[in-house]
Design a protein around this motif. Structure first.
Motif, short mmCIF file in Angstrom:
data_model
loop_
_atom_site.label_atom_id
_atom_site.label_comp_id
_atom_site.label_asym_id
_atom_site.label_seq_id
_atom_site.Cartn_x
_atom_site.Cartn_y
_atom_site.Cartn_z
N TRP A 24 0.29 16.60 -5.52
CA TRP A 24 -1.16 16.53 -5.74
C TRP A 24 -1.97 16.69 -4.45
O TRP A 24 -3.18 16.86 -4.50
N ARG A 25 -1.33 16.56 -3.32
CA ARG A 25 -1.97 16.65 -1.99
C ARG A 25 -2.85 15.44 -1.73
O ARG A 25 -2.62 14.70 -0.77
N ASP A 26 -3.89 15.22 -2.51
CA ASP A 26 -4.80 14.08 -2.35
C ASP A 26 -4.65 13.16 -3.55
O ASP A 26 -4.52 13.63 -4.69
N ALA A 27 -4.68 11.85 -3.31
CA ALA A 27 -4.47 10.89 -4.39
C ALA A 27 -4.92 9.51 -3.92
O ALA A 27 -5.06 9.27 -2.71
N PRO A 28 -5.14 8.57 -4.84
CA PRO A 28 -5.49 7.21 -4.42
C PRO A 28 -4.37 6.59 -3.60
O PRO A 28 -3.19 6.74 -3.92
N LEU A 29 -4.74 5.93 -2.54
CA LEU A 29 -3.78 5.25 -1.67
C LEU A 29 -3.88 3.75 -1.95
O LEU A 29 -4.87 3.11 -1.59
N VAL A 30 -2.86 3.23 -2.58
CA VAL A 30 -2.86 1.84 -3.03
C VAL A 30 -1.78 1.08 -2.27
O VAL A 30 -0.59 1.40 -2.37
N THR A 31 -2.17 0.06 -1.53
CA THR A 31 -1.21 -0.73 -0.76
C THR A 31 -1.22 -2.20 -1.17
O THR A 31 -0.54 -3.02 -0.57
N GLU A 32 -2.01 -2.54 -2.19
CA GLU A 32 -2.02 -3.90 -2.74
C GLU A 32 -1.45 -3.83 -4.15
O GLU A 32 -1.70 -2.88 -4.89
N PRO A 33 -0.68 -4.84 -4.57
CA PRO A 33 -0.06 -4.77 -5.90
C PRO A 33 -1.04 -5.09 -7.02
O PRO A 33 -2.00 -5.86 -6.85
N PHE A 34 -0.79 -4.50 -8.16
CA PHE A 34 -1.46 -4.88 -9.40
C PHE A 34 -0.69 -6.07 -9.97
O PHE A 34 0.48 -5.96 -10.31
N GLU A 35 -1.34 -7.22 -10.07
CA GLU A 35 -0.63 -8.44 -10.48
C GLU A 35 -1.15 -9.04 -11.78
O GLU A 35 -0.42 -9.78 -12.44
N THR A 36 -2.39 -8.78 -12.15
CA THR A 36 -2.90 -9.24 -13.44
C THR A 36 -3.83 -8.19 -14.00
O THR A 36 -4.35 -7.33 -13.28
N ASP A 37 -4.10 -8.25 -15.29
CA ASP A 37 -5.00 -7.29 -15.92
C ASP A 37 -6.45 -7.53 -15.53
O ASP A 37 -7.32 -6.73 -15.85
N GLU A 38 -6.71 -8.66 -14.86
CA GLU A 38 -8.07 -8.91 -14.39
C GLU A 38 -8.37 -8.13 -13.12
O GLU A 38 -9.52 -7.98 -12.71
N MET A 39 -7.31 -7.63 -12.47
CA MET A 39 -7.51 -6.86 -11.23
C MET A 39 -7.85 -5.42 -11.58
O MET A 39 -7.35 -4.87 -12.55
#
Length: 531
Positions: A151-166
């Motif tokens: 994709w070349r460009d994409a969201p950079l996520v370095t924090e985990p998804f831990e609950t559906d409230e996030m």
């Protein structure tokens, strides 16, 4: 998830990796494991194993199609929009990056929460945590490397998804930022000096992120980013290591030796391969895959075979072997990769000149050159992501490119590597020499050898694309033209004029963002080619 479906990471009913038989601990739906979960080192290991499990799930659905079909050397027998360069944002599978982000999130969970397990488990040592962190950095880096190449460009996520409230409603990061993150992760893993050289079992040593796997990925990433000196340094960390645990190039020039990399697998040459085993159960079920049936032409509905151009390439190599060893009784073991890396069909082996098909023998071949995997108990072939020959050829490419073919010493060192691999398959030395043009060094030397040696291993498209991204300031070598010519040579899934038209737009070299991601994340912008 309410915002970005890419980050869903459910531990519910996910199996831990390979030999473990237990399910991960089940938690209430819509809640991810947080503080109450991180009570032991086993739970850190289980979360890591989920990342490996997601990688294993990705092989057939994503890694092979992404890495092969656009190049066309291995072609889909059915209609495939990716192979025809007609993929759209509405495509249901191959335009989705969610599987890679599941791997990212498993790594993020370990990197954020491993310290909690260290505090809660007196038997968990800092050394063990550091080793787990090295694996997590590698998993995250590998997943992002697949993302950035597709994709070349994409969201950079370095924090985990831990609950559906996030919520992670993020815009795309640019390729440079993602590559910097990948290199930073791998550098951290290297500087921690905690990655294992080997694990307690062979399948773990070859199927978990070792020190060698970290060096291999860093070599690949540096070459992609045109950091040529760095690529050579990290390749040498494997190739010149004095450690008895380091993977080694298998130089014996016989098919039996060469093919052992694929059956039974986990060879000395292997650096990292995705593991399956019929004898090791997951949830009471044998761990098998569809690679054998997808490549076996005797199976109704098989998916893949070599293109006509690849058949010609293998036939030419096989012809040269027959001429070299004589036309009398021929020891087929001498064919090494040339016939039994690609099994040439349509009659007996002596009728190869009239063959009209060649098949990827790596995935359905048996332990001898004339038998195949016969039953479901054999449908557990591994998928190699890195092996030593791959790293050798990456180093050779970096040697040529760092001086754009102007250094005869570098050119000769690269040619020596190519010939080392050709000698292993009983072929004559490459026709290029240290005085050859940059185009010949790259096209007839590196590209040809990588396509033949690593065929069907999910490399061809990335190899072609990487070379298409190079530039020669002198204007003597047009890498973009080389890239497009390679694609139209092998890919007959679409009209040549159509492929040339599509690839004239560099945005079309990358995939569209799936429409489901656009709907759930209003900060995402579609790849402009697909607007």
């Amino acid at each position: 998830m309410k915002r970005i479906s890419i980050l869903i990471f459910s531990l519910i009913s996910v199996l831990v990796f390979t030999s473990c038989n237990d399910y991960l601990e089940i938690y209430p739906e819509n809640v991810q494991p947080t503080d109450e979960y991180w009570s032991s080192k086993e739970e850190v290991d289980a979360t890591l194993n989920a990342g490996y499990y997601y990688l294993r799930e990705a092989v057939e659905t994503y890694l092979i199609p992404w890495g092969e079909l656009r190049a066309g050397c291995v072609s889909s027998r059915g209609s495939n929009t990716l192979q025809r360069f007609e993929i759209k944002p509405t495509e249901k599978t191959l335009s989705k990056w969610s599987q890679m982000y599941k791997i990212v999130n498993a790594a993020n969970l370990v990197l954020k929460n491993g310290e909690k397990a260290l505090e809660n488990d007196d038997t968990y040592t800092q050394e063990e945590l550091n080793s787990h962190h090295c694996e997590a950095y590698w998993l995250r880096a590998l997943a992002y490397f697949y993302i950035v190449r597709n994709w070349r460009d994409a969201p950079l996520v370095t924090e985990p998804f831990e609950t559906d409230e996030m919520t992670f409603n993020l815009p795309k990061s640019g390729e440079k930022e993602i590559i910097a993150q990948i290199k930073n992760d791998l550098l951290k893993a290297i500087q921690m000096n905690a990655a294992k050289e080997k694990f307690n079992t062979t399948w773990e040593t070859k199927g978990r992120a070792t020190k060698w796997a970290i060096y291999a990925l860093m070599t690949d990433v540096c070459l992609w980013n045109q950091d040529f000196d760095e690529a050579i340094t990290y390749a040498n960390a494997i190739l010149e290591s004095s450690s008895t645990a380091a993977p080694r190039f298998m130089s014996t020039p016989t098919h039996t030796s060469w093919f052992s990399m694929f059956n039974p697998g986990n060879s000395n040459e292997s650096i990292y391969e995705v593991q399956w085993s019929y004898d090791k159960l997951s949830g009471g079920q044998p761990q098998t895959n569809s690679l054998t049936t997808s490549f076996d032409p005797s199976i109704t509905g098989y998916k893949y075979q070599y293109s006509v151009a690849m058949l010609d390439e293998f036939r030419n190599e096989y012809r040269s072997l027959r001429e070299r060893f004589g036309t009398g009784i021929f020891d087929y073991d001498q064919a090494v990769r040339t016939m039994y890396g690609a099994f040439i069909t349509d009659g007996n082996a002596d009728n190869y000149e009239n063959a009209t098909n060649a098949y990827v023998w790596k995935y359905y071949g048996g332990t001898s050159y004339n038998t195949k995997r016969l039953s479901v108990q054999d449908y557990d072939c591994n998928f190699i992501i890195y092996r030593v020959a791959d790293i050798m050829l990456l180093k050779a490419e970096a040697l040529i490119m760092r001086q754009l073919g102007k250094s005869e010493a570098d050119n000769q060192a690269a040619i020596d590597i190519i010939n080392q691999i050709r000698k292993r398959t009983n072929l004559d030395e490459t026709e290029v020499d240290s005085h050859s043009s940059l185009q010949d060094l790259m096209q007839k030397g590196i590209m040809h050898e990588r396509l033949m040696e690593l065929s069907g291993e999910g490399k061809a498209w990335y190899d072609m694309l990487r070379m298409g991204r190079y530039t020669d300031p002198s204007g003597e070598t047009n890498f973009k033209e080389m890239f497009v010519n390679n694609v139209v040579t092998y890919n007959k899934g679409a009209n040549e004029s159509w492929i040339r038209s599509v690839l004239s737009n560099e945005n079309a070299w990358y995939l569209p963002i799936n429409e489901s991601e656009i709907r759930t994340n209003d900060l995402l912008e579609q790849n402009p080619y697909y607007l």
